[in-house]
Design an enzyme around this catalytic site. Structure first.
Site, short mmCIF file in Angstrom:
data_model
loop_
_atom_site.label_atom_id
_atom_site.label_comp_id
_atom_site.label_asym_id
_atom_site.label_seq_id
_atom_site.Cartn_x
_atom_site.Cartn_y
_atom_site.Cartn_z
N HIS A 112 30.94 16.34 -1.18
CA HIS A 112 32.00 15.61 -0.48
C HIS A 112 32.39 14.34 -1.23
O HIS A 112 31.93 13.26 -0.90
CB HIS A 112 31.51 15.31 0.95
CG HIS A 112 32.41 14.43 1.74
ND1 HIS A 112 33.80 14.53 1.70
CD2 HIS A 112 32.14 13.43 2.62
CE1 HIS A 112 34.31 13.62 2.52
NE2 HIS A 112 33.34 12.93 3.07
N CYS B 147 37.67 9.45 4.51
CA CYS B 147 37.42 10.84 4.10
C CYS B 147 38.61 11.74 4.34
O CYS B 147 38.64 12.87 3.85
CB CYS B 147 36.20 11.38 4.82
SG CYS B 147 34.78 10.29 4.60
N CYS C 170 36.79 14.51 9.85
CA CYS C 170 36.41 13.23 10.46
C CYS C 170 36.39 12.16 9.37
O CYS C 170 36.19 12.47 8.21
CB CYS C 170 35.03 13.34 11.11
SG CYS C 170 33.72 13.78 9.95
#
Lengths: 288, 425
Positions: free
Chosen positions: B380, B90, B411
């Site tokens: 996301h 990510c 994160c």
């Protein structure tokens, strides 16, 4: 010239069947071309179908549609005219020999379009009689795209016709730098998204009946794949002229190349050894 | 002569949408090319050769081994622009910003684009391990009996396609299940998570209505606004949702967890000199970055807790505290992730035993946190989130004025965390 305003985009399969079923007894060139312009107004573009078309032809999925997609939108009007009883030539054997189109500005998939097609330019060709389908697309009254599709009806040339207008330019055969592998089912894939269900592209039997060893890919697929090769380098407004010199059998491996010149592009699809051209194209930006 | 400094010129992304919706037919390459094309159009980069384009995707098909380079070749950029695919789950496109900024600082390149894309709709489907082994054996078989033997070993169960797992390979737990453990350990309440979620949606909705995204988002396939955004969500609506992680007593729901999202984002990073020569705006300078990793496998630390380590190290190196920042952007993988980080920084015990500090790092002023919304509301698309946050923060800093500072924290799977500091030019 009479306008025939159709309520919706005509069904290509039905018109192809009708044209095939009424092949006999057509008058040929002496019958003249039908004096009508087929029109469909306020056509919504199908995003799902566009996504499939872009995938099969190699375009990235964008809001902006390709010039060849606009041709595909007008194609059902061509088959509609060819299926009319007053159309002089039988569908089997008619060959798509060249194509020319102008995109005046980028067209978005969200635009609703007015399509029109008429047949014109009956002319003597050394291998028979040629004619053009002249197509226009307007968006909110503005001409955004124009296309001219030249077909050849092979046979004896008819006396008294003007000679076919010939693009005198020498299309250079550009050296191919890429190899394209065309799978056996490409004709079926393209038929699904383009609605051009001519069995010569999808059925080996039909292809054999017309003297071909195997099915052939639609010329407009090759044309589209060539434009797709330019990706974002294609200008916003341009004219593209394409010559189909030899059908591409499926499956096959062909060579593709392109060269920039004077702000435009020359392109060629040839045999893998580069000796025989299948399709040649020239793209020229419009001067603003 | 001082070292060249990297600045953020601006960014561009497509509106983010829920998986399987408006972008269902778009490939990762389609989406990434669209994000690049929009950036190229915004800053007049057509035909230009840039130093490098760096980006990637988390869910990646093998045919996309050169995804970023292919997207460059399909874009209006000069085809002689090099590209590299990089991946850090990510944090991918934030790592890409760091990578390009470092190259700019060393003078290796003058300009670059950091980008990322993910399409859960275009996720690669993998065959079962048994079928894969059989197909490899079939390929290797030279005789007809050998080929037939290989084919005969296929069982119907082998034919079921395997969707890509979003579980951690070493623990077999999904990211949500991991976070649920951390959420419980830190005692993060359902109410606190839902409050953060409502705040994210309201802030993003306000930013859209204020036109904040006009300079940052280009419509794609008829979509003009982030589609996950629910401006009318409320504590009542969120309270009605059942927990999806952490069992029946769990506090994490589909509302306070990010949705699987399709989208792409890109950000233009150049040297100050290059920006000046090309008359481009300089929104914010890239100051510094820190990557941390934690040992989550045997439960030593929570999977998504690495930013709790990266941020303090970054602050210490730069002699800064939370009070020195005007904006603090913490990626909302789950509302509970953000709240766990905040709780850790406020904990004397965590900061002294885990970070080796003499006292707690302190509280983050909520008025500075995710001011224009973040991943809970925007969505996301894994590898695109870093570029989204970098471009948005740079625009916020520019509006705030010279010298204002912003912090980004993301994160990532694998127990990693990336933090970076930007400062308005």
């Amino acid at each position: 010239m009479a306008l025939v305003v159709l309520p919706a985009v005509p069904d290509v399969k039905a018109d192809l069947l009708k044209a095939l079923g009424t092949s006999f007894g057509r008058k040929g060139a002496p019958g003249g071309l039908p004096e009508v312009t087929a029109v469909v107004r306020d056509v919504t573009q199908d995003r799902e179908r566009l996504a499939g078309y872009d995938r099969v032809c190699g375009f990235r999925l964008r809001d902006q549609v390709s010039a060849t997609w606009l041709h595909v939108l007008t194609f059902p009007l061509q088959t509609h005219l060819m299926a009319r009883r007053d159309f002089p030539f039988p569908l089997p054997g008619v060959l798509h020999v060249s194509n020319s189109m102008t995109q005046y500005r980028p067209v978005l998939v969200s635009e609703r379009l007015d399509l029109s097609v008429r047949a014109a330019d009956l002319a003597a060709h050394r291998r028979g009689v040629a004619f053009d389908f002249l197509a226009e697309i307007h968006s909110a009254g503005e001409l955004v795209w124009q296309g001219s599709t030249r077909y050849l009806a092979p046979g004896a040339p008819m006396d008294g016709l003007p000679p076919v207008s010939v693009d005198e330019r020498d299309f250079p055969v550009v050296e191919g730098t890429r190899v394209w592998r065309l799978p056996a089912d490409l004709g079926r894939q393209y038929a699904r998204v383009s609605k051009d269900a001519n069995p010569i592209h999808t059925s080996t039997l039909a292809a054999k009946a017309l003297g071909l060893p195997r099915t052939i890919i639609h010329g407009m697929w090759t044309h589209a794949a060539m434009l797709a090769a330019l990706d974002q380098r294609l200008p916003d407004a341009f004219t593209v002229d394409v010559r189909f010199t030899k059908p591409v059998l499926l499956p096959s491996k062909v060579r593709f190349g392109q060269r920039a010149e004077d702000g435009g592009w020359w392109q060629a699809v040839t045999t893998v050894d580069g000796l025989k051209p299948f399709v040649l194209a020239h793209i020229q930006p419009l001067k603003s | 002569m001082s070292a060249p400094r990297a600045v953020i010129v601006g960014g561009n992304r497509v509106p983010f949408v829920k998986m399987g919706t408006a972008y269902a037919k778009a490939s990762a390459q389609d989406l990434l090319t669209a994000a690049l094309d929009g950036l190229v159009a915004r800053y007049g980069l057509a035909g230009q050769r840039l130093g490098e384009v760096a980006g990637g995707a988390v869910l990646k098909h093998t045919r996309d081994f050169n995804l970023t380079r292919e997207a460059v070749l399909g874009s209006a950029l000069d085809p002689s622009t090099p590209a590299c695919d990089l991946a850090q789950a990510c944090a991918t496109s934030l790592e890409a910003v760091i990578y390009l900024s470092n190259k700019i600082a060393t003078g290796q390149i003058q300009s670059g684009i950091a980008c990322g894309v993910d399409s859960t709709s275009d996720a690669p489907i993998v065959v079962t391990e048994q079928l894969r082994q059989t197909l490899l054996a079939l390929n290797a078989a030279r005789t007809l009996p050998a080929k037939l033997a290989a084919l005969a070993s296929i069982r119907p169960a082998h034919l079921a396609p395997q969707a890509p797992a979003v579980t951690e390979p070493r623990t077999g737990l999904s990211m949500g299940e991991h976070q649920a453990l951390t959420t419980k350990a830190w005692g993060i309440t359902r109410e606190a998570q839902d409050e953060l979620t409502v705040a994210s949606h309201q802030a993003l909705a306000r930013a859209w209505s204020e036109g904040f995204f006009d300079e940052l988002v280009t419509p794609y396939l008829g979509v003009t606004i982030d589609k996950i955004l629910r401006p009318d969500t409320s504590m009542e609506k969120l309270a009605a949702l059942k927990p999806v992680f952490g069992g029946p007593e769990g506090t994490m729901t589909a509302g306070n967890s990010t949705a699987l999202t399709d989208g792409a984002a890109a950000v233009l990073v150049v040297s100050e000199e290059w920006a000046d020569i090309h008359h481009l705006p300089k929104l914010a300078r890239f100051v510094d970055a820190e990557v941390a990793a934690v040992d989550y496998v045997d439960g030593e630390e929570g999977l998504l807790m690495a930013p709790a380590y990266a941020v303090p190290r970054l602050l210490a190196r730069n002699g800064l505290t939370f009070d020195d920042f005007d904006f603090i952007e913490i990626h909302e993988a789950f509302a509970a992730t953000v709240l766990s980080h905040l709780a850790a920084w406020e904990s004397e015990e965590f900061c002294t035993t885990k970070l080796g500090l003499t006292h707690a790092l302190g509280a983050v002023d909520r008025a500075k946190l995710n001011v224009n919304g973040s991943s809970l509301a925007a969505g996301h698309p894994f590898a695109a989130t870093g570029a989204r946050m970098t471009a948005s923060l740079a625009a916020m800093l520019k509006a705030k004025g010279p010298g204002s500072k912003g912090l980004i924290s993301i994160c990532a799977a694998g127990g990693q965390g990336v933090a970076a500091i930007l400062e308005a030019v």
